[in-house]
Design a protein around this motif. Sequence first.
Motif, PDB file in Angstrom:
ATOM      1  N   LEU A   1     -31.499  -9.641 -30.247  1.00 41.00           N
ATOM      2  CA  LEU A   1     -31.574  -9.892 -28.640  1.00 41.00           C
ATOM      3  C   LEU A   1     -32.451 -11.319 -27.910  1.00 41.00           C
ATOM      4  CD1 LEU A   1     -32.034  -6.109 -27.902  1.00 41.00           C
ATOM      5  CD2 LEU A   1     -29.615  -7.708 -27.710  1.00 41.00           C
ATOM      6  N   GLN A   2     -31.833 -12.381 -27.213  1.00 41.56           N
ATOM      7  CA  GLN A   2     -32.590 -13.615 -26.944  1.00 41.56           C
ATOM      8  C   GLN A   2     -31.978 -13.505 -25.625  1.00 41.56           C
ATOM      9  OE1 GLN A   2     -32.550 -16.196 -29.922  1.00 41.56           O
ATOM     10  NE2 GLN A   2     -30.340 -16.558 -29.603  1.00 41.56           N
ATOM     11  N   GLY A   3     -33.030 -13.950 -25.016  1.00 43.09           N
ATOM     12  CA  GLY A   3     -32.513 -14.773 -23.440  1.00 43.09           C
ATOM     13  C   GLY A   3     -34.190 -15.123 -23.135  1.00 43.09           C
ATOM     14  N   SER A   4     -34.278 -15.409 -21.894  1.00 38.04           N
ATOM     15  CA  SER A   4     -35.442 -15.559 -20.995  1.00 38.04           C
ATOM     16  C   SER A   4     -35.116 -15.222 -19.354  1.00 38.04           C
ATOM     17  CB  SER A   4     -35.829 -16.962 -20.628  1.00 38.04           C
ATOM     18  OG  SER A   4     -34.737 -17.601 -20.006  1.00 38.04           O
ATOM     19  N   SER A   5     -36.147 -15.079 -18.782  1.00 37.18           N
ATOM     20  CA  SER A   5     -37.153 -14.916 -17.498  1.00 37.18           C
ATOM     21  C   SER A   5     -36.362 -15.284 -16.493  1.00 37.18           C
ATOM     22  CB  SER A   5     -37.223 -13.346 -17.478  1.00 37.18           C
ATOM     23  OG  SER A   5     -37.282 -12.806 -16.465  1.00 37.18           O
ATOM     24  N   THR A   6     -36.474 -15.456 -14.772  1.00 33.38           N
ATOM     25  CA  THR A   6     -37.102 -15.618 -13.873  1.00 33.38           C
ATOM     26  C   THR A   6     -37.048 -15.675 -12.856  1.00 33.38           C
ATOM     27  OG1 THR A   6     -34.942 -17.595 -14.555  1.00 33.38           O
ATOM     28  CG2 THR A   6     -35.218 -18.283 -12.179  1.00 33.38           C
ATOM     29  N   ALA A   7     -38.448 -15.937 -11.933  1.00 34.43           N
ATOM     30  CA  ALA A   7     -38.543 -15.645 -10.644  1.00 34.43           C
ATOM     31  C   ALA A   7     -38.560 -16.823  -9.535  1.00 34.43           C
ATOM     32  CB  ALA A   7     -40.321 -15.811 -11.188  1.00 34.43           C
ATOM     33  N   LEU A   8     -37.912 -16.278  -8.419  1.00 30.37           N
ATOM     34  CA  LEU A   8     -37.251 -17.382  -7.827  1.00 30.37           C
ATOM     35  C   LEU A   8     -38.624 -16.895  -6.659  1.00 30.37           C
ATOM     36  CD1 LEU A   8     -33.575 -15.785  -7.650  1.00 30.37           C
ATOM     37  CD2 LEU A   8     -34.365 -18.349  -8.627  1.00 30.37           C
TER      38      LEU A   8
END
Length: 558
Positions: free
Chosen positions: A523-530
């Motif tokens: 499980l891999q990825g990243s998050s983004t803040a708007l």
Amino acid sequence: MIRDSRLQPVVSNQSMVLYSSAAGADVITYSNTVNTPVVGPVLTLVKSADHTSASLGETLVYTLIARNEGNAPALTTLVDALPSGVSFVANSVLRDGVPLPGVSPFSGILLGAVAPQTEVRIAFQVIVVSLPPSLELGNRARAVYSFTTPEGRHVEGEVFSNQITVSLLAYKLSILLASSTPTTFVGDAVTFTLRVRNEGTRLMSGILTTLPVPEGAIFLPGSVISDGIYSPDADPDKGIPLPPLDPGKTADISFQVRVVSVPALTAQAVVTYDADGDADGTKSNPVTVAVIQSGLSVSLKVDKYSAAPGDRLGYRFTIRNSGKLAVDAMLAGAIPSGTLFVWDSVHIDGIPQRGVHPGEGIPLGTIRAGSAAVVDLLVSIPAEADILQMPAIQNQGSVEYTFTLPDGRNVRERVRSNTVTTLLFSPVISIEMTGEPPMVEPGGIAEFNIAVTNSGNYPAEVSVIQIIPQGCTLETGKITISVHTVPGSKYSGIVSLGVMDPGQTAQLSYLVRVHPGYMGSVLQGSSTALYLYTIDGRRYSGEARSNSYKLMIEEISE
């Protein structure tokens, strides 16, 4: 006998006869009385001078008052044969304060009919041009008049004024002050020269010249030259002595001052001396040196006083010439540090200036007196600008210009504009994401934590997306933001953190369940803040990506 009557004086006459009668008595017999009216003017003439003593080159004012004390008008002409040693000042004759052009006292001044019980005042000027041996100016004026009696007889007469004597001084010191230029500017050095000449007939000694430094200037020490000799210790304010001057001899004194202010320098020297054992003094002519200012001023405006990285700033320089001289000008330093010039954005008076770069100076040409030039240009704030290192952008331009003085000298000066400041505001959003355990099996549960921090200087509305790894679902439908739990029913792929103030950190905690049939190995990825924010009505947006996470999927053996 004359009866006293101002309106009609009368001469009365009566005779008598004394005789002895036959009886031997003395008898007096009177005749009839004969009255003879006295008709005619009674003219008086009084002369005066405004000085009782004078020297060579000095001006005297003579005044003549003709008054008719009689009872008949008199046609009168004044004649004044001026004494030797003076010269009449042309067109200086005044009658009761009214000029009489072309009239002179030695050729006669017509007064017309002087009415009874009235007077006429005549004044004129003379200048002393030589010293007669007697050292005195003495003379008196004459009035010639005529009138007609009631019987038609024409009668003429004349009267003389009193004698006026003006003593002449046997010494005369003339002084003339001059400047090296009639016009100057702040920072210039101006030379004042005083010429002293003995125009009298005797030796003059004890001469001391005082030349006060004019207001708006400072004395340059060591600049005094007295009679051709440098006098480094001399100070014109304290007085500079001169050696005795023989008749006809001249001495010069000069010194320099530095101009420090406007609008004009006014100087006047005072010279004291000994004459026949008596101290005397005289002032020089005043000298005024105009201090020329170009009158150039530069005002600067910016279209944004609050901005964010990535914005453009518009600057307007207004160069105004409120002086009396035209100038040739160039604008420099128009680009503030930390910004980038927008090419071909320079406009002068609304006209585009292609290829002009402010770093090389913006030529403005000739700005005439009473006119102005307006320069507009754009700069951009780099999007990567660090607001913590550069919290504000300041700009101040300068104009270098040249102008020509009336005396032909060219002057170069510089004037600076006011300073304008644009404050930089921006939220600086960072996001960090972690997940555990480091290894999870399909159908298992993993916990994720996200920290969002605003390290900028401005609040922003922040939301977080991409928080659920692919192949997973939100467990229990709940997300905890700091201490507040958000129901899972409201989750639609984006989590709103609301308004985050500068220095604030928000923590997100939630659980996810891996799909039982998940076939991946990780499980891999990243998050983004708007984030969104508004400055002076302008709306801005941005995003920040978190670090990457990676959880291993444990294989289930059958």
